[in-house]
Write a protein that holds these residues in place. Structure first.
Motif, PDB file in Angstrom:
ATOM      1  N   ALA A 151      43.865 -21.850  37.811  1.00 21.93           N
ATOM      2  CA  ALA A 151      43.172 -23.159  37.409  1.00 21.93           C
ATOM      3  C   ALA A 151      42.418 -23.772  38.575  1.00 21.93           C
ATOM      4  N   VAL A 152      41.304 -24.456  38.172  1.00 14.88           N
ATOM      5  CA  VAL A 152      40.496 -25.079  38.907  1.00 14.88           C
ATOM      6  C   VAL A 152      40.103 -26.316  38.476  1.00 14.88           C
ATOM      7  N   LEU A 153      40.112 -27.538  39.459  1.00 17.70           N
ATOM      8  CA  LEU A 153      39.346 -28.837  38.861  1.00 17.70           C
ATOM      9  C   LEU A 153      37.807 -28.846  39.501  1.00 17.70           C
ATOM     10  N   ASN A 154      37.081 -29.351  38.598  1.00 19.11           N
ATOM     11  CA  ASN A 154      35.799 -29.232  38.884  1.00 19.11           C
ATOM     12  C   ASN A 154      35.364 -30.736  38.738  1.00 19.11           C
ATOM     13  N   PHE A 155      34.736 -31.426  39.953  1.00 20.02           N
ATOM     14  CA  PHE A 155      34.502 -32.828  39.884  1.00 20.02           C
ATOM     15  C   PHE A 155      32.977 -32.998  39.720  1.00 20.02           C
ATOM     16  N   PHE A 156      32.518 -33.985  39.072  1.00 23.49           N
ATOM     17  CA  PHE A 156      31.056 -34.055  39.220  1.00 23.49           C
ATOM     18  C   PHE A 156      30.606 -35.698  39.504  1.00 23.49           C
ATOM     19  N   ALA A 157      29.745 -35.976  40.216  1.00 21.40           N
ATOM     20  CA  ALA A 157      29.461 -37.314  40.714  1.00 21.40           C
ATOM     21  C   ALA A 157      27.876 -37.527  40.449  1.00 21.40           C
TER      22      ALA A 157
END
Length: 245
Positions: free
Chosen positions: A132-138
């Protein structure tokens, strides 16, 4: 991550796992907690998507917002980006500024068109059978400082432990369901064989052989043929099977 903050995340994630009925709901909850934690650390709104892959199953994607899920799907369709590279590298991967970073040009253009200034992919350790992977967006560039990246990695460690537990629980529950189904199927087959034995005055082995031949000739699963026999045991329809069937 400060000890107090980590303790809060552990408690929240534990309550999520024990209080949520399905894995999709747990993933949704994790992205909500991750979005809140990173927004506090960065001092700006941060969206989060989570992709879970398991053997012999399609990927499950959840997000703190519909936009986060869409952005994750874009990266999946392109096949390159910080999220996917983080999985391969086993460490966080940063796209600090979509206007200047040339690491993932196609994805950078897509993010810029969606009003995203930077992105961060953080892998989660789930063992050998899952990833699994977390993908963060700013919304702007420069928000993912070293401190924020460290916070994201620390959160991923805690969330990974919670997800491993959730996957184990789901696996055990699925095994119980499969076992009950197998037992029910075995009972149905035994009952059908009993009917065939009574009709043909044959042995259990011969009855099972008759049932198997009927399954093959009718192009139906063994359990389906057996269930049909059992369902009509007391009915008027003639579903008897002979040795030559």
């Amino acid at each position: 991550m400060e000890p107090t903050g980590q303790a809060e995340h552990i408690l929240s994630l534990h309550e999520l796992v024990t209080g949520t009925a399905d894995i999709k709901g747990i993933l949704q909850g994790v992205t909500g907690f991750a979005s809140k934690a990173m927004s506090q650390a960065a001092g700006a709104p941060i969206d989060c998507a989570l992709t879970l892959r398991r053997r012999k199953r399609t990927a499950t994607v959840a997000g703190s917002s519909d936009k986060a899920v869409d952005l994750d799907h874009i990266e999946q369709s392109i096949g390159r980006g910080p999220c996917l590279d983080a999985l391969d590298a086993g460490r966080p991967m940063l796209l600090d500024d979509v206007s200047t970073d040339t690491s993932w040009p196609e994805y950078s253009v897509a993010l810029a068109a969606e009003g995203v200034g930077s992105a961060l992919g953080v892998p989660m350790d789930l063992g050998e059978t899952s990833e699994a992977v977390l993908n963060f967006f700013a919304p702007v560039a420069g928000l993912f400082t070293d401190e924020v990246v460290h916070e994201a990695a620390a959160f991923a460690d805690v969330a990974g432990s919670a997800l491993r537990l959730a996957i184990r629980i789901e696996t055990v529950e699925q095994l119980n369901i499969d076992l009950k189904a197998a037992m029910a199927s075995r009972t149905t087959i035994d009952l059908a064989c009993g009917v065939i034995m009574a009709q043909n005055r044959c042995t259990p082995e011969e009855a099972f052989e008759v049932l198997g031949k009927a399954s093959s000739h009718r192009n139906q699963k063994l359990h389906a043929v057996a269930a049909d026999i059992v369902a009509h045991m007391s009915g008027s329809d003639d579903v008897s099977l002979k040795f030559e069937d």
